[in-house]
Scaffold this motif. Sequence first.
Motif, PDB file in Angstrom:
ATOM      1  N   MET A   1      44.790  38.574  26.512  1.00  0.00           N
ATOM      2  CA  MET A   1      43.786  38.067  27.454  1.00  0.00           C
ATOM      3  C   MET A   1      43.695  38.968  28.683  1.00  0.00           C
ATOM      4  O   MET A   1      42.601  39.256  29.174  1.00  0.00           O
ATOM      5  N   GLU A   2      44.842  39.411  29.173  1.00  0.00           N
ATOM      6  CA  GLU A   2      44.851  40.295  30.347  1.00  0.00           C
ATOM      7  C   GLU A   2      44.123  41.602  30.033  1.00  0.00           C
ATOM      8  O   GLU A   2      43.304  42.075  30.838  1.00  0.00           O
ATOM      9  N   GLN A   3      44.399  42.195  28.881  1.00  0.00           N
ATOM     10  CA  GLN A   3      43.741  43.454  28.529  1.00  0.00           C
ATOM     11  C   GLN A   3      42.241  43.260  28.317  1.00  0.00           C
ATOM     12  O   GLN A   3      41.439  44.133  28.664  1.00  0.00           O
ATOM     13  N   GLU A   4      41.866  42.111  27.769  1.00  0.00           N
ATOM     14  CA  GLU A   4      40.450  41.812  27.588  1.00  0.00           C
ATOM     15  C   GLU A   4      39.749  41.718  28.950  1.00  0.00           C
ATOM     16  O   GLU A   4      38.623  42.205  29.120  1.00  0.00           O
ATOM     17  N   ASN A   5      40.415  41.104  29.918  1.00  0.00           N
ATOM     18  CA  ASN A   5      39.858  41.014  31.268  1.00  0.00           C
ATOM     19  C   ASN A   5      39.709  42.397  31.894  1.00  0.00           C
ATOM     20  O   ASN A   5      38.667  42.711  32.484  1.00  0.00           O
ATOM     21  N   LEU A   6      40.737  43.230  31.775  1.00  0.00           N
ATOM     22  CA  LEU A   6      40.685  44.559  32.373  1.00  0.00           C
ATOM     23  C   LEU A   6      39.605  45.422  31.734  1.00  0.00           C
ATOM     24  O   LEU A   6      39.002  46.267  32.409  1.00  0.00           O
ATOM     25  N   ALA A   7      39.345  45.205  30.464  1.00  0.00           N
ATOM     26  CA  ALA A   7      38.322  45.985  29.763  1.00  0.00           C
ATOM     27  C   ALA A   7      36.917  45.698  30.296  1.00  0.00           C
ATOM     28  O   ALA A   7      35.992  46.486  30.063  1.00  0.00           O
ATOM     29  N   LYS A   8      36.755  44.581  31.013  1.00  0.00           N
ATOM     30  CA  LYS A   8      35.453  44.221  31.569  1.00  0.00           C
ATOM     31  C   LYS A   8      35.254  44.775  32.984  1.00  0.00           C
ATOM     32  O   LYS A   8      34.241  44.495  33.622  1.00  0.00           O
ATOM     33  N   ILE A   9      36.235  45.532  33.462  1.00  0.00           N
ATOM     34  CA  ILE A   9      36.177  46.100  34.810  1.00  0.00           C
ATOM     35  C   ILE A   9      36.009  47.607  34.686  1.00  0.00           C
ATOM     36  O   ILE A   9      36.776  48.274  33.991  1.00  0.00           O
ATOM     37  N   SER A  10      35.008  48.160  35.367  1.00  0.00           N
ATOM     38  CA  SER A  10      34.739  49.593  35.237  1.00  0.00           C
ATOM     39  C   SER A  10      35.965  50.440  35.521  1.00  0.00           C
ATOM     40  O   SER A  10      36.241  51.426  34.840  1.00  0.00           O
ATOM     41  N   MET A  11      36.721  50.072  36.558  1.00  0.00           N
ATOM     42  CA  MET A  11      37.880  50.869  36.955  1.00  0.00           C
ATOM     43  C   MET A  11      39.159  50.460  36.233  1.00  0.00           C
ATOM     44  O   MET A  11      40.229  51.039  36.476  1.00  0.00           O
ATOM     45  N   ARG A  12      39.063  49.454  35.364  1.00  0.00           N
ATOM     46  CA  ARG A  12      40.182  49.022  34.529  1.00  0.00           C
ATOM     47  C   ARG A  12      41.422  48.657  35.339  1.00  0.00           C
ATOM     48  O   ARG A  12      42.552  48.966  34.954  1.00  0.00           O
ATOM     49  N   LYS A  13      41.220  47.971  36.462  1.00  0.00           N
ATOM     50  CA  LYS A  13      42.360  47.559  37.261  1.00  0.00           C
ATOM     51  C   LYS A  13      42.018  46.327  38.076  1.00  0.00           C
ATOM     52  O   LYS A  13      40.850  46.043  38.351  1.00  0.00           O
ATOM     53  N   MET A  14      43.072  45.598  38.444  1.00  0.00           N
ATOM     54  CA  MET A  14      42.926  44.484  39.367  1.00  0.00           C
ATOM     55  C   MET A  14      42.841  45.018  40.796  1.00  0.00           C
ATOM     56  O   MET A  14      43.219  46.168  41.067  1.00  0.00           O
ATOM     57  N   VAL A  15      42.352  44.189  41.702  1.00  0.00           N
ATOM     58  CA  VAL A  15      42.394  44.526  43.114  1.00  0.00           C
ATOM     59  C   VAL A  15      43.564  43.776  43.754  1.00  0.00           C
ATOM     60  O   VAL A  15      44.111  42.838  43.173  1.00  0.00           O
ATOM     61  N   GLU A  16      43.931  44.210  44.949  1.00  0.00           N
ATOM     62  CA  GLU A  16      45.043  43.617  45.669  1.00  0.00           C
ATOM     63  C   GLU A  16      44.533  42.694  46.774  1.00  0.00           C
ATOM     64  O   GLU A  16      43.434  42.901  47.303  1.00  0.00           O
ATOM     65  N   PRO A  17      45.310  41.681  47.161  1.00  0.00           N
ATOM     66  CA  PRO A  17      44.900  40.843  48.293  1.00  0.00           C
ATOM     67  C   PRO A  17      44.593  41.656  49.545  1.00  0.00           C
ATOM     68  O   PRO A  17      43.694  41.314  50.321  1.00  0.00           O
ATOM     69  N   THR A  18      45.317  42.752  49.752  1.00  0.00           N
ATOM     70  CA  THR A  18      45.081  43.584  50.932  1.00  0.00           C
ATOM     71  C   THR A  18      43.714  44.266  50.890  1.00  0.00           C
ATOM     72  O   THR A  18      43.163  44.614  51.940  1.00  0.00           O
ATOM     73  N   ASP A  19      43.149  44.483  49.695  1.00  0.00           N
ATOM     74  CA  ASP A  19      41.798  45.038  49.603  1.00  0.00           C
ATOM     75  C   ASP A  19      40.779  44.068  50.197  1.00  0.00           C
ATOM     76  O   ASP A  19      39.818  44.481  50.857  1.00  0.00           O
TER      77      ASP A  19
END
Length: 257
Positions: free
Chosen positions: A209-227
């Motif tokens: 599920m995590e990899q499926e979610n990341l595949a839907k993001i152009s940059m293939r990464k999560m963002v951080e709360p500090t962002d």
Amino acid sequence: MSVIESLIPRQGLKVLVTAGANGIGLAIAQAFKEAGALVHVCDVDEAALMSLPKGITYTLGDVSNAKDIDRLFEDVKQLGGLDVVVNNAGIAGPTASVEEISEEEWTHTIDINLNGQYRIAHHSAVLLRESQGLMINLASVAGRLGFAYRTPYAASKWAVVGLTKSLACELGPDGVRVNAILPGIVRGPRIEKVIEDRAAKRGITYEAMEQENLAKISMRKMVEPTDIAAMALFLSAPGGSNISGQALSVCANVETL
């Protein structure tokens, strides 16, 4: 003022952050404090409130409870006004098909995610008019994309964007700016629970599920709360003084949910 100087919020801003004791809210509260602001937060997590960094004042309260909001704004008087309000409180809501979601679950999600933001706006508008301040409403990329099995959450976040744009029109003539920040998949315990629940609903592993979610993001990464905190600080700085009525995604470009 130089361009570099315009990126730094002025010292002594008076800031309220809802749900400011954990996650994104805590990152925002800490960032404002480090920038020299006077920060007050509210949260339902008493233990987390007790662990806040020294100098951040707080109120134990739930944004779905009108009496708690009344008490919050009594406490906020100690700041002597408000320059920035960060409407951050929200819940994930149920992960289920629409026919499985109870009316109680639906109403609870809307009451916190949308009605809670109304309650804070209702009480803070007069203070922001006095300071010609800024309101930041936390929405989500689910406020610009459809989100199967998360309809109460998505509906509330689309509504937050509408609330934001409407308040920007209403309060703008008095010098008040209103913007929404739309976080993407933000690293932390909350998204871990969402991925876990969605994986269970789909009958797949957490990792899949995590990899499926990341595949839907152009940059293939999560963002951080500090962002998210960095965007809030920019909007509060002189360089953000002409930004209002905007729904600003901080998401590494989530393409679909």
